[in-house]
Write a protein that holds these residues in place. Structure first.
Motif, PDB file in Angstrom:
ATOM      1  N   LEU A 251      17.537 -13.261 -20.717  1.00  0.00           N
ATOM      2  CA  LEU A 251      17.203 -11.876 -20.371  1.00  0.00           C
ATOM      3  C   LEU A 251      16.234 -11.917 -19.199  1.00  0.00           C
ATOM      4  O   LEU A 251      15.132 -12.462 -19.316  1.00  0.00           O
ATOM      5  CB  LEU A 251      16.557 -11.186 -21.581  1.00  0.00           C
ATOM      6  CG  LEU A 251      15.947  -9.797 -21.358  1.00  0.00           C
ATOM      7  CD1 LEU A 251      17.027  -8.779 -21.013  1.00  0.00           C
ATOM      8  CD2 LEU A 251      15.184  -9.334 -22.593  1.00  0.00           C
TER       9      LEU A 251
ATOM     10  N   ASN B  26      18.443  -7.354 -14.282  1.00  0.00           N
ATOM     11  CA  ASN B  26      18.062  -6.777 -15.571  1.00  0.00           C
ATOM     12  C   ASN B  26      16.790  -7.370 -16.154  1.00  0.00           C
ATOM     13  O   ASN B  26      16.744  -7.686 -17.347  1.00  0.00           O
ATOM     14  CB  ASN B  26      19.194  -6.996 -16.593  1.00  0.00           C
ATOM     15  CG  ASN B  26      20.300  -5.964 -16.506  1.00  0.00           C
ATOM     16  OD1 ASN B  26      21.464  -6.312 -16.331  1.00  0.00           O
ATOM     17  ND2 ASN B  26      19.956  -4.689 -16.630  1.00  0.00           N
TER      18      ASN B  26
ATOM     19  N   ASP C  10      14.807  -2.806 -19.464  1.00  0.00           N
ATOM     20  CA  ASP C  10      15.697  -3.858 -19.971  1.00  0.00           C
ATOM     21  C   ASP C  10      15.028  -4.601 -21.125  1.00  0.00           C
ATOM     22  O   ASP C  10      15.652  -4.882 -22.146  1.00  0.00           O
ATOM     23  CB  ASP C  10      16.053  -4.835 -18.843  1.00  0.00           C
ATOM     24  CG  ASP C  10      16.706  -4.138 -17.662  1.00  0.00           C
ATOM     25  OD1 ASP C  10      17.594  -3.300 -17.896  1.00  0.00           O
ATOM     26  OD2 ASP C  10      16.319  -4.412 -16.511  1.00  0.00           O
TER      27      ASP C  10
ATOM     28  N   ALA D  97      16.138  -4.629 -25.235  1.00  0.00           N
ATOM     29  CA  ALA D  97      16.308  -5.878 -25.995  1.00  0.00           C
ATOM     30  C   ALA D  97      15.313  -5.937 -27.155  1.00  0.00           C
ATOM     31  O   ALA D  97      15.646  -6.387 -28.253  1.00  0.00           O
ATOM     32  CB  ALA D  97      16.116  -7.073 -25.069  1.00  0.00           C
TER      33      ALA D  97
ATOM     34  N   VAL E 258      13.332 -15.431 -21.788  1.00  0.00           N
ATOM     35  CA  VAL E 258      13.046 -14.098 -21.234  1.00  0.00           C
ATOM     36  C   VAL E 258      12.145 -14.264 -20.018  1.00  0.00           C
ATOM     37  O   VAL E 258      11.091 -14.894 -20.116  1.00  0.00           O
ATOM     38  CB  VAL E 258      12.341 -13.192 -22.274  1.00  0.00           C
ATOM     39  CG1 VAL E 258      12.030 -11.831 -21.686  1.00  0.00           C
ATOM     40  CG2 VAL E 258      13.171 -13.056 -23.545  1.00  0.00           C
TER      41      VAL E 258
ATOM     42  N   THR F 273      21.896 -11.761 -18.580  1.00  0.00           N
ATOM     43  CA  THR F 273      21.871 -10.447 -17.922  1.00  0.00           C
ATOM     44  C   THR F 273      21.939 -10.574 -16.405  1.00  0.00           C
ATOM     45  O   THR F 273      21.779  -9.593 -15.691  1.00  0.00           O
ATOM     46  CB  THR F 273      20.578  -9.679 -18.278  1.00  0.00           C
ATOM     47  OG1 THR F 273      19.458 -10.451 -17.825  1.00  0.00           O
ATOM     48  CG2 THR F 273      20.465  -9.416 -19.761  1.00  0.00           C
TER      49      THR F 273
ATOM     50  N   PRO G  55      21.409  -6.117 -21.294  1.00  0.00           N
ATOM     51  CA  PRO G  55      20.299  -6.635 -22.101  1.00  0.00           C
ATOM     52  C   PRO G  55      20.541  -6.430 -23.612  1.00  0.00           C
ATOM     53  O   PRO G  55      20.184  -7.286 -24.414  1.00  0.00           O
ATOM     54  CB  PRO G  55      19.099  -5.805 -21.630  1.00  0.00           C
ATOM     55  CG  PRO G  55      19.442  -5.427 -20.226  1.00  0.00           C
ATOM     56  CD  PRO G  55      20.926  -5.212 -20.228  1.00  0.00           C
TER      57      PRO G  55
ATOM     58  N   ALA H  79      20.682  -9.510 -26.279  1.00  0.00           N
ATOM     59  CA  ALA H  79      19.755  -9.580 -27.413  1.00  0.00           C
ATOM     60  C   ALA H  79      20.528  -9.643 -28.731  1.00  0.00           C
ATOM     61  O   ALA H  79      20.225 -10.457 -29.609  1.00  0.00           O
ATOM     62  CB  ALA H  79      18.819  -8.374 -27.397  1.00  0.00           C
TER      63      ALA H  79
END
Lengths: 418, 166
Positions: A295, A300, A305, A309, A326, A378, A399, A403
């Motif tokens: 992510l 994104n 975003d 998530a 992330v 993403t 996203p 997730a």
């Protein structure tokens, strides 16, 4: 004859009336290079005989591609940029500030109606702010740094008119992937795209950035939006004064192609390996096992975003067979996410937070997938080898889908979790 | 220029030309030339001889803005690229470094054909097939840059963009 947004922006930047397919030499408002292509541009600038940049206040360097530096060679490359920026008094955004495009916008370097070039293909992201941003290589960047100008062919414009209302569980990323499946990877080559319609006027800014960012995946030179109250509000929230008049296309402007899309009928979409236009509804790939979820990125990695998530991950545990990375798009996004508890909940859920920057999108550091592994991301590109291993497969999604898939360790429809 | 053809397909992106991981540590194209097309076809680079020509389908060089892509192709000894269409940043980058790129219908060109390319006139002769193919003639702006060997030389000589716009 009426003009498109692109024709108007080029007309003001070469101080005459120009239309699609005219060749022009245009003045550039701002130029940006990152650590991926900046050092070569610096070398070329010197070979061109460059002693001074045309305007130090209009040149920025961002360290975002390989951060933090994974080895001494990259550190040397970073130092080349640091030294040049200092010597020429240009703006430098250091390691950890974030992804170049997010930084350029947040720091107020992009104005509506502006013409910006960057040493990165996703410079088209600025289209969401009603600016013509476009990617160049290192030689063009060096030329712009030396002269403040570049030659362009004024692009024709593909108009994408989106109707329909947003559907729960379906996001801007799903809609732009659907558009990519219609336009294909080369459908807008050498052209600009303009996004308009009822769906677009109701879209938040983060969704618009996702749209503009992906324009280049259809070959486009820019992905443009008109300026409206959402755009004005974005500038106000970021404390940026408006210095330029926004640009609107004329009712009788000429377009090379008009595409009508009912966004209200789009379902969660996935771009399957190994091309961005290899798109299908999520139902075609449900339950594909996932080893890595990512992510972030200039597509994104923004606050909305992370928020989407977070709603899915909060209080849950990421699947034991899946690692999730992330990367917030900027320090500002990171801080906002920390303040509202998003980061804490994500770490609790088992996610690994990596520094603001390009993360593992470009395959140079920060989480290279293994042989035979499947990644859901993403990002904007799923080419073979893109993330540093040609034996891995990359699926692109929203996203929410990323997730949801991290949670179950397999591709999962986020609508089942609403 | 004259050379033997290596025929490639559609949508050859800049990651396939040179992967991000291989251009991370250096921007010297000679050093990383051995990784050219590595993820697409690892047997291709060893087969390239100086002067050879790449012929591709549509959208050659789509993807990243990395100038390493045309630079590495040039460093490997390729003398020209002919494709149905190009990614626009790749196209500009190639012209800027003085690597000829021409748009033409490439469907009739095959691997191993011998081509003769007149870049400024936009004409391609296929010696093996005994055919002449019309290509899109480059505009004056591009020829002005190209004539001086690329944009570095052009700006070193002129200091500003001075060419005629058509």
């Amino acid at each position: 004859m009426g003009k498109t947004i692109a024709e108007k922006i080029f007309s003001t930047h070469c101080k005459k009336d120009v239309y699609a397919n005219d060749l022009v030499i245009a003045e550039i408002d701002y130029i940006m290079a990152h650590d991926g292509n900046g050092p070569l541009a610096i070398d070329i600038f010197r070979k061109m005989g460059g002693e001074k940049v045309f305007d130090p206040g209009k040149v920025a360097f961002v360290l975002d591609h390989y951060v933090p530096s994974p080895n001494e060679n990259v550190t040397r490359i970073h130092d080349t940029i640091r030294n040049f920026a200092k010597e020429h008094n240009c703006q430098l955004y250091e390691v950890g500030e974030g992804i170049c495009h997010q930084i350029m916008m947040e720091k107020g370097n992009i104005q509506p109606g502006g013409l910006i070039v960057g040493s990165d293909s996703h410079t088209c992201t600025y289209g969401a702010l009603n600016a013509f941003g476009t990617g160049t290589g290192s030689t063009d960047f060096a030329a712009a740094m030396l002269t403040g100008k570049l030659w362009f062919k004024v692009p024709e414009t593909v108009l994408i008119n989106l109707s329909g209302k947003p559907v729960p569980g379906v996001y801007a990323k799903d809609v732009i992937l659907y558009i990519a499946s219609l336009v294909k990877a080369d459908g807008a080559t050498y052209q600009a795209m303009e996004f308009t319609g009822d769906y677009v006027t109701a879209m938040n800014m983060d969704g618009r950035f996702t749209f503009s960012n992906m324009a280049v995946e259809m070959g486009a030179k820019a992905g443009l939006f008109e300026f409206d109250d959402y755009t004005r509000d974005w500038f106000e929230r970021h404390g940026i004064n408006l210095e330029n008049e926004p640009v609107k296309s004329d009712g009788d402007a000429g377009y090379s192609l008009m595409i009508q899309v009912n966004a209200g009928e789009v379902v969660p979409m996935i771009a399957k390996p190994h091309t961005v236009d290899n798109v299908s509804p999520i139902t075609d790939v449900l339950d594909t096992p996932i080893n890595q979820a990512y992510l972030g990125t200039c597509t994104n990695g923004r606050f909305s975003d992370l928020e989407i998530a977070h709603r899915i991950l909060k209080g849950k545990k990421i699947h034991k067979n899946t690692r999730m990375f992330v990367a917030p798009a900027s320090r500002k996004v990171y801080l906002e996410a920390i303040k509202v508890g998003i980061i804490e909940d994500m770490v609790e859920a088992g996610a690994i937070i990596i520094p603001p920057g390009c993360g593992c999108c470009v395959g140079a550091c920060n989480g290279i997938p293994g042989d035979g592994e499947k990644v859901i991301s993403t990002a904007n590109r799923n080419f073979k080898g893109r993330m540093g291993n040609s034996k891995a497969e990359i699926y692109l999604a929203s996203p929410a889908t990323v997730a949801a898939s991290a949670l179950f360790g397999r591709i999962t429809d986020p609508r089942t979790l609403l | 220029m004259k050379g033997r053809v290596h025929k490639l397909g559609d949508d050859i992106n800049t990651d396939y030309i040179i992967a991000g991981k291989n251009k991370r540590d250096t921007y010297d194209p000679q050093v990383i030339a051995k990784h050219l097309f590595e993820d697409l076809d690892p047997t291709l680079y060893p087969r390239i001889k100086k002067g050879d020509i790449i012929v591709a389908g549509k959208n050659f060089g789509c993807g990243s803005s990395r100038e390493a892509a045309p630079s590495v192709i040039q460093a490997a000894g390729i003398s020209a690229i002919i494709a149905k269409s190009f990614g626009r940043i790749f196209f500009r980058n190639a012209i800027n470094i003085g690597l000829p790129v021409l748009e033409c219908d490439t469907s009739g060109i095959e691997d191993g054909d011998e081509l003769e390319v007149d870049f400024s006139k936009g004409v391609i002769i296929n010696h093996r097939k005994r055919t002449t193919l019309p290509a899109k003639k480059p505009p004056q702006a591009i020829l002005s840059i190209f004539r001086e060997g690329g944009l570095v030389n052009y700006l070193r000589n002129h200091k500003q963009f001075e060419f005629e716009l058509e």
